[in-house]
Design a protein around this motif. Structure first.
Motif, PDB file in Angstrom:
ATOM      1  N   ARG A 200       0.833  -1.216   0.000  1.00 23.40           N
ATOM      2  CA  ARG A 200       0.000   0.000   0.000  1.00 23.40           C
ATOM      3  C   ARG A 200       0.858   1.252   0.000  1.00 23.40           C
ATOM      4  N   ARG A 201       2.122   1.124   0.431  1.00 22.96           N
ATOM      5  CA  ARG A 201       2.970   2.307   0.564  1.00 22.96           C
ATOM      6  C   ARG A 201       3.937   2.477  -0.596  1.00 22.96           C
ATOM      7  N   GLY A 202       4.185   1.389  -1.326  1.00 23.87           N
ATOM      8  CA  GLY A 202       5.131   1.497  -2.435  1.00 23.87           C
ATOM      9  C   GLY A 202       5.255   0.170  -3.147  1.00 23.87           C
ATOM     10  N   VAL A 203       5.690   0.266  -4.399  1.00 21.34           N
ATOM     11  CA  VAL A 203       5.910  -0.956  -5.176  1.00 21.34           C
ATOM     12  C   VAL A 203       7.293  -0.840  -5.841  1.00 21.34           C
ATOM     13  N   PRO A 204       7.911  -1.965  -6.109  1.00 22.16           N
ATOM     14  CA  PRO A 204       9.228  -1.906  -6.751  1.00 22.16           C
ATOM     15  C   PRO A 204       9.126  -1.324  -8.162  1.00 22.16           C
ATOM     16  N   ASN A 205      10.250  -0.842  -8.678  1.00 23.49           N
ATOM     17  CA  ASN A 205      10.228  -0.204  -9.996  1.00 23.49           C
ATOM     18  C   ASN A 205       9.846  -1.151 -11.126  1.00 23.49           C
ATOM     19  N   GLY A 206      10.381  -2.362 -11.065  1.00 21.06           N
ATOM     20  CA  GLY A 206      10.109  -3.272 -12.165  1.00 21.06           C
ATOM     21  C   GLY A 206      10.748  -2.772 -13.443  1.00 21.06           C
ATOM     22  N   PRO A 207      10.172  -3.010 -14.627  1.00 22.21           N
ATOM     23  CA  PRO A 207       8.934  -3.786 -14.799  1.00 22.21           C
ATOM     24  C   PRO A 207       9.215  -5.298 -14.747  1.00 22.21           C
ATOM     25  N   PHE A 208       8.126  -6.053 -14.607  1.00 20.93           N
ATOM     26  CA  PHE A 208       8.249  -7.504 -14.438  1.00 20.93           C
ATOM     27  C   PHE A 208       7.513  -8.225 -15.567  1.00 20.93           C
ATOM     28  N   TYR A 209       8.081  -9.324 -15.976  1.00 20.04           N
ATOM     29  CA  TYR A 209       7.383 -10.160 -16.959  1.00 20.04           C
ATOM     30  C   TYR A 209       6.312 -11.015 -16.288  1.00 20.04           C
ATOM     31  N   LEU A 210       6.567 -11.323 -15.023  1.00 21.15           N
ATOM     32  CA  LEU A 210       5.616 -12.186 -14.314  1.00 21.15           C
ATOM     33  C   LEU A 210       5.396 -11.619 -12.922  1.00 21.15           C
ATOM     34  N   LEU A 211       4.137 -11.360 -12.588  1.00 21.21           N
ATOM     35  CA  LEU A 211       3.827 -10.812 -11.268  1.00 21.21           C
ATOM     36  C   LEU A 211       2.782 -11.716 -10.598  1.00 21.21           C
ATOM     37  N   LEU A 212       3.141 -12.273  -9.467  1.00 17.71           N
ATOM     38  CA  LEU A 212       2.168 -13.054  -8.715  1.00 17.71           C
ATOM     39  C   LEU A 212       1.698 -12.228  -7.524  1.00 17.71           C
ATOM     40  N   CYS A 213       0.411 -11.998  -7.451  1.00 23.25           N
ATOM     41  CA  CYS A 213      -0.163 -11.346  -6.280  1.00 23.25           C
ATOM     42  C   CYS A 213      -1.391 -12.161  -5.898  1.00 23.25           C
ATOM     43  N   ARG A 214      -1.150 -13.190  -5.101  1.00 24.12           N
ATOM     44  CA  ARG A 214      -2.208 -14.168  -4.826  1.00 24.12           C
ATOM     45  C   ARG A 214      -2.599 -14.116  -3.351  1.00 24.12           C
ATOM     46  N   ASN A 215      -3.893 -14.154  -3.127  1.00 24.03           N
ATOM     47  CA  ASN A 215      -4.417 -14.258  -1.765  1.00 24.03           C
ATOM     48  C   ASN A 215      -3.967 -13.097  -0.886  1.00 24.03           C
ATOM     49  N   LEU A 216      -4.035 -11.926  -1.457  1.00 22.91           N
ATOM     50  CA  LEU A 216      -3.733 -10.701  -0.696  1.00 22.91           C
ATOM     51  C   LEU A 216      -4.675  -9.581  -1.156  1.00 22.91           C
ATOM     52  N   VAL A 217      -4.259  -8.792  -2.130  1.00 20.78           N
ATOM     53  CA  VAL A 217      -5.019  -7.599  -2.532  1.00 20.78           C
ATOM     54  C   VAL A 217      -6.474  -7.931  -2.864  1.00 20.78           C
ATOM     55  N   PHE A 218      -6.680  -8.968  -3.676  1.00 23.57           N
ATOM     56  CA  PHE A 218      -8.020  -9.220  -4.206  1.00 23.57           C
ATOM     57  C   PHE A 218      -8.852 -10.121  -3.288  1.00 23.57           C
ATOM     58  N   THR A 219      -8.303 -10.415  -2.113  1.00 27.36           N
ATOM     59  CA  THR A 219      -9.082 -11.127  -1.090  1.00 27.36           C
ATOM     60  C   THR A 219      -9.371 -10.201   0.087  1.00 27.36           C
ATOM     61  N   TYR A 220      -8.341  -9.520   0.582  1.00 22.67           N
ATOM     62  CA  TYR A 220      -8.486  -8.834   1.872  1.00 22.67           C
ATOM     63  C   TYR A 220      -8.763  -7.343   1.775  1.00 22.67           C
ATOM     64  N   PHE A 221      -8.337  -6.710   0.678  1.00 23.75           N
ATOM     65  CA  PHE A 221      -8.504  -5.257   0.569  1.00 23.75           C
ATOM     66  C   PHE A 221      -9.936  -4.926   0.147  1.00 23.75           C
ATOM     67  N   ASP A 222     -10.419  -3.733   0.571  1.00 28.99           N
ATOM     68  CA  ASP A 222     -11.755  -3.334   0.118  1.00 28.99           C
ATOM     69  C   ASP A 222     -11.685  -2.879  -1.341  1.00 28.99           C
ATOM     70  N   GLU A 223     -12.850  -2.616  -1.915  1.00 31.52           N
ATOM     71  CA  GLU A 223     -12.924  -2.363  -3.358  1.00 31.52           C
ATOM     72  C   GLU A 223     -12.021  -1.208  -3.801  1.00 31.52           C
ATOM     73  N   LYS A 224     -12.071  -0.120  -3.011  1.00 29.50           N
ATOM     74  CA  LYS A 224     -11.309   1.071  -3.399  1.00 29.50           C
ATOM     75  C   LYS A 224      -9.804   0.774  -3.364  1.00 29.50           C
ATOM     76  N   LEU A 225      -9.393   0.109  -2.297  1.00 33.97           N
ATOM     77  CA  LEU A 225      -7.962  -0.192  -2.157  1.00 33.97           C
ATOM     78  C   LEU A 225      -7.516  -1.234  -3.191  1.00 33.97           C
ATOM     79  N   GLN A 226      -8.411  -2.148  -3.544  1.00 34.25           N
ATOM     80  CA  GLN A 226      -8.081  -3.122  -4.615  1.00 34.25           C
ATOM     81  C   GLN A 226      -7.763  -2.377  -5.901  1.00 34.25           C
ATOM     82  N   CYS A 227      -8.582  -1.358  -6.218  1.00 32.22           N
ATOM     83  CA  CYS A 227      -8.382  -0.629  -7.474  1.00 32.22           C
ATOM     84  C   CYS A 227      -7.093   0.195  -7.416  1.00 32.22           C
TER      85      CYS A 227
END
Ligand code: SAM
Length: 272
Positions: A200-227
């Motif tokens: 929520r505070r920062g993301v690495p520069n990247g860019p990445f060919y493959l990004l796994l974000c599983r069982n975190l943002v799209f499960t626990y965050f509310d709609e606004k924070l997900q977006c």
């Protein structure tokens, strides 16, 4: 703490942290136990007293937020996803990298837990794909907000149950036994950068060919924070690269520029 006390408490406080109850329903016990320990540490009588404490101690919300980080994971979690990555997705991405005259497949495991997810990728690469693509480097960035799991990832020693889904051959070759724990051998820990970072505070520069974000943002965050967070994530994926989400998650409509990867549920291709 009794469920009758903990559930209404979480239903009230989670939205204040931009988290959603729906995601926590089945895993609330981990949070309830931590809150119970916190109440005892503060010498407060019960959860109502703790709720009042939050009102008069604004810094306490940060402690509560940390209590709400669900850290459950295991190696090779959701076998279908890793099989798709192995037989289809990563091969396509590498072909593109080769066509573009590049040499490094960059990967980010966001909310990596105690290393189960990024180390699974490292094993998949080492045992299955690296022999096919000897000129390609495989670099993983593994990040998590929780200091405890970051510490466990650096140790890289696990119980037998967290390894039970791994293919036998990989498990036997990659781990050494130390009493009841299985420790990942050094060669499989190379090329992995570990970073303590709150998404929520920062993301690495990247860019990445493959990004796994599983069982975190799209499960626990509310709609606004997900977006909000989802947009930051999507900006870090290269065109033609791939975003992988959890098996029970959905990519919200506010995240544009991705199409489902044919035949691979939970995996998306960045279209531009
Ligand atoms: C349920 S685990 C999922 C681990 C792994 N991705 C998997 O699917 O097995 C969620 C992980 O996200 C981490 N996490 C929670 N909130 C976070 C945040 N705001 N930023 C980064 N990581 C976070 C937790 O510490 C935990 O390790």
């Amino acid at each position: 703490m009794k469920d009758d006390d903990c559930t209404p408490f979480l239903q009230e406080v989670l939205p204040c942290l931009q988290l959603r109850w729906h995601g926590f329903r089945n895993v609330r016990r981990q949070v309830c136990k931590r809150v119970q320990r916190r109440i005892a540490l503060l010498g407060l009588g019960d959860v109502q007293a703790y709720r009042a404490w939050l009102d008069t101690h604004p810094d306490e919300w940060r402690v509560l937020d940390a209590c709400c980080q669900i850290t459950i994971s295991r190696f090779y979690r959701d076998r279908r996803v890793f099989q798709c990555l192995e037989t289809d997705v990563i091969r396509h991405i590498v072909q593109r990298i080769q066509r573009d005259g590049e040499q490094t497949l960059t990967v980010w495991s966001a909310g990596c837990g105690a290393g189960e997810e990024p180390y699974t990728l490292a094993l998949l690469w080492a045992f299955s794909l690296a022999p096919m693509f000897p000129g390609i480097k495989f670099n993983i960035l593994a990040s998590d907000a929780n200091a405890d799991v970051i510490h466990r990832m650096r140790e890289a020693c696990y119980s037998g149950t967290s390894l039970k889904d791994l293919p036998d051959r990989w498990r036997e070759a990659a781990f050494s036994r130390n009493e009841n724990r299985f420790c990942l051998r050094e060669p499989y820990r190379k090329n992995i950068e570990i970073r303590h970072q709150d998404i929520r505070r920062g993301v690495p520069n990247g860019p990445f060919y493959l990004l796994l974000c599983r069982n975190l943002v799209f499960t626990y965050f509310d709609e606004k924070l997900q977006c909000e967070t989802g947009r930051h994530l999507s900006n870090r994926v290269r065109e033609g690269g791939s975003l992988v989400i959890g098996g029970h998650e959905q990519l919200p409509d506010c995240i544009a520029g991705f199409e489902p990867w044919d035949g691979c549920r939970s995996i998306y291709r960045k279209t531009g």
